[in-house]
Scaffold this motif. Structure first.
Motif, PDB file in Angstrom:
ATOM      1  N   ASP A 344       0.830  -1.207   0.000  1.00  0.00           N
ATOM      2  CA  ASP A 344       0.000   0.000   0.000  1.00  0.00           C
ATOM      3  C   ASP A 344       0.866   1.258   0.000  1.00  0.00           C
ATOM      4  O   ASP A 344       0.569   2.244  -0.680  1.00  0.00           O
ATOM      5  CB  ASP A 344      -0.919   0.019   1.225  1.00  0.00           C
ATOM      6  CG  ASP A 344      -2.065  -0.966   1.117  1.00  0.00           C
ATOM      7  OD1 ASP A 344      -2.269  -1.521   0.020  1.00  0.00           O
ATOM      8  OD2 ASP A 344      -2.751  -1.189   2.127  1.00  0.00           O
ATOM      9  N   ASP A 345       1.956   1.222   0.763  1.00  0.00           N
ATOM     10  CA  ASP A 345       2.864   2.368   0.820  1.00  0.00           C
ATOM     11  C   ASP A 345       3.529   2.598  -0.540  1.00  0.00           C
ATOM     12  O   ASP A 345       3.673   3.736  -0.996  1.00  0.00           O
ATOM     13  CB  ASP A 345       3.930   2.143   1.889  1.00  0.00           C
ATOM     14  CG  ASP A 345       3.333   2.000   3.271  1.00  0.00           C
ATOM     15  OD1 ASP A 345       2.678   2.944   3.741  1.00  0.00           O
ATOM     16  OD2 ASP A 345       3.495   0.918   3.866  1.00  0.00           O
ATOM     17  N   VAL A 346       3.946   1.516  -1.169  1.00  0.00           N
ATOM     18  CA  VAL A 346       4.583   1.624  -2.483  1.00  0.00           C
ATOM     19  C   VAL A 346       3.613   2.223  -3.492  1.00  0.00           C
ATOM     20  O   VAL A 346       3.972   3.101  -4.285  1.00  0.00           O
ATOM     21  CB  VAL A 346       5.079   0.245  -2.957  1.00  0.00           C
ATOM     22  CG1 VAL A 346       5.598   0.324  -4.388  1.00  0.00           C
ATOM     23  CG2 VAL A 346       6.163  -0.281  -2.030  1.00  0.00           C
ATOM     24  N   VAL A 347       2.380   1.748  -3.459  1.00  0.00           N
ATOM     25  CA  VAL A 347       1.373   2.255  -4.393  1.00  0.00           C
ATOM     26  C   VAL A 347       1.121   3.746  -4.177  1.00  0.00           C
ATOM     27  O   VAL A 347       0.961   4.511  -5.132  1.00  0.00           O
ATOM     28  CB  VAL A 347       0.066   1.439  -4.253  1.00  0.00           C
ATOM     29  CG1 VAL A 347      -1.093   2.143  -4.938  1.00  0.00           C
ATOM     30  CG2 VAL A 347       0.263   0.054  -4.856  1.00  0.00           C
ATOM     31  N   ASN A 348       1.106   4.176  -2.926  1.00  0.00           N
ATOM     32  CA  ASN A 348       0.919   5.602  -2.628  1.00  0.00           C
ATOM     33  C   ASN A 348       2.075   6.436  -3.164  1.00  0.00           C
ATOM     34  O   ASN A 348       1.872   7.514  -3.740  1.00  0.00           O
ATOM     35  CB  ASN A 348       0.780   5.811  -1.118  1.00  0.00           C
ATOM     36  CG  ASN A 348      -0.646   5.649  -0.645  1.00  0.00           C
ATOM     37  OD1 ASN A 348      -1.561   6.273  -1.169  1.00  0.00           O
ATOM     38  ND2 ASN A 348      -0.842   4.800   0.349  1.00  0.00           N
ATOM     39  N   VAL A 349       3.289   5.941  -2.987  1.00  0.00           N
ATOM     40  CA  VAL A 349       4.462   6.653  -3.498  1.00  0.00           C
ATOM     41  C   VAL A 349       4.422   6.738  -5.020  1.00  0.00           C
ATOM     42  O   VAL A 349       4.714   7.777  -5.616  1.00  0.00           O
ATOM     43  CB  VAL A 349       5.752   5.964  -3.013  1.00  0.00           C
ATOM     44  CG1 VAL A 349       6.977   6.529  -3.730  1.00  0.00           C
ATOM     45  CG2 VAL A 349       5.916   6.124  -1.512  1.00  0.00           C
TER      46      VAL A 349
END
Length: 395
Positions: A344-349
């Protein structure tokens, strides 16, 4: 007060990211969308021609549940050719896409508390549909076995309550193709333990050399009487907006699925049915071959760009049109967002960098990110280069 079953229809944080990405695209932001579960393409000529014929003939009346006999016969002939086994129209039900077919299968097979084995990563709807039918999804890890379930793991998970095994190949989201050996072993397990096989081959038209897609009933003919096949013709013909697919299996199950369909849903609209029938009766497969070449070219381009990633292994992308990135290596980077970050963090970045991707958390894999390469080559090139630059800054 809502029914308790509505609590099963949850939106994850990653689904919120996906929604945010779509909203950004609609608002005009320069986001390259790598989340789509479709191929960008023109309509097949024979589908277009069949649509026009249906309209000009004022074909606007409802059809029998499961589609007209001619369409079911045409699909049965196609199945017979693809599997090497005879199929008849009463073993086929036309549905509003493969999701509808799979939902019907869950509803007619499962009793409350029946267990269904589902390999992880999985398509989002598999566990949701099992739960809606009152069943219990039992997840089988494949992330350490190249996204292919070990037969011993499947066997160890079988209990007296196990009713079915879900087999999805080519797999969404991983792009993995199960070979004949693993399909045969799954079929043997199902026979030994008297289990149903729910076989989703929605991406079967897109197998990339040297890999080959096999129907489980071709690999193991003895599995035929305990297998339900779901397919999305709208995937293989780039007609995802038309929502047309089918469920095939033993007549008794198809009869039950049609009875359910009569009272809970409907068959795709009559124009789509006649357009598809015209295509199946008149097409020479030129469009399908062109679409397969388009997807293969996009895959080659994508793999070339993704090979520049420093901490992420190149995805195999054996079939379908998705790259599934294993981001575990990024956790070891001192420049990552935080030690406990996930997909989820990667997708947000990535979204902040102008790329919309699908988080693996919605597929049961917090260490995975799914990228679609069904888009045009120019956008794919730009999007993957943005992604590569962004993720490589964490090294």
């Amino acid at each position: 007060m809502l029914a308790e079953r509505t609590a099963l229809l949850k939106h994850s944080d990653s689904a919120a990211v996906w929604t945010a990405a779509k909203a950004a695209i609609v608002s005009g932001e320069q986001i390259i969308d790598l989340t789509a579960e479709e191929i960008r393409s023109d309509l097949p000529l024979m589908v277009r021609e069949g649509t026009i014929i249906a309209i000009n003939r004022s074909i606007n009346r409802d059809t029998e549940t499961g589609a007209p006999t001619k369409l079911r016969e045409a699909i049965a002939r196609r199945l017979s050719s693809e599997t090497g086994q005879p199929w008849s129209m009463d073993q086929v039900a036309v549905t509003s896409g493969s999701k509808h077919a799979l939902f019907n299968a869950a509803m007619v097979l499962l009793n409350p508390r029946d267990e269904v084995l589902i390999p992880i990563p999985h398509w989002t709807s598999f566990p949701a549909q099992v739960l809606m039918a009152g069943g219990v999804p039992i997840f089988i890890e494949t992330r350490d076995t190249k996204y292919v379930p070990k037969p011993s793991d499947l066997a160890a998970a079988v209990t007296s309550k196990t009713k079915a095994i879900v087999v999805s190949t080519p797999n969404n989201p991983t792009g993995t193709i199960y070979d004949r050996e693993i399909l045969t072993e799954i079929a043997q397990l199902a026979a030994e333990r008297d289990l149903w096989i729910v076989f989703d081959e929605s991406y079967g038209a897109f197998a990339h050399a040297p890999h080959t897609h096999h129907s489980i009933v071709s690999a193991a003919a003895e599995a035929r009487h305990r297998t339900l096949i779901a397919n999305s013709l709208s995937k293989s013909l780039a007609l995802t907006g038309w929502q047309i697919g089918y469920l095939a299996g033993p007549k008794s199950v198809i009869d039950a699925a049609l009875a359910l369909q009569r009272d809970t849903g409907c068959t795709p609209d009559v124009t789509s049915q006649h357009a598809l029938l015209h295509h199946l009766e008149s097409s020479d497969d030129v469009f399908e071959q062109k679409l397969q070449r388009q997807v293969s070219e996009a895959r080659t381009l994508g793999l070339s760009i993704l090979s520049t990633l420093k901490s992420i292994p190149q995805p195999s992308a054996q079939g379908g049109f998705y790259f599934h990135l294993d981001i575990k290596g990024l956790r070891q980077s001192t420049k990552g967002p935080r030690p406990e970050f996930n997909a989820d963090d990667v997708v947000n970045v990535l979204l902040n960098a102008g790329v919309a991707a699908a988080s693996g958390t919605i597929f049961g894999d917090p260490d995975g990110v799914r990228l679609s390469y069904g888009i045009d080559l120019g956008s794919l090139d730009k999007g993957l280069r943005r992604l590569s630059v962004t993720l490589n800054t964490w090294n």
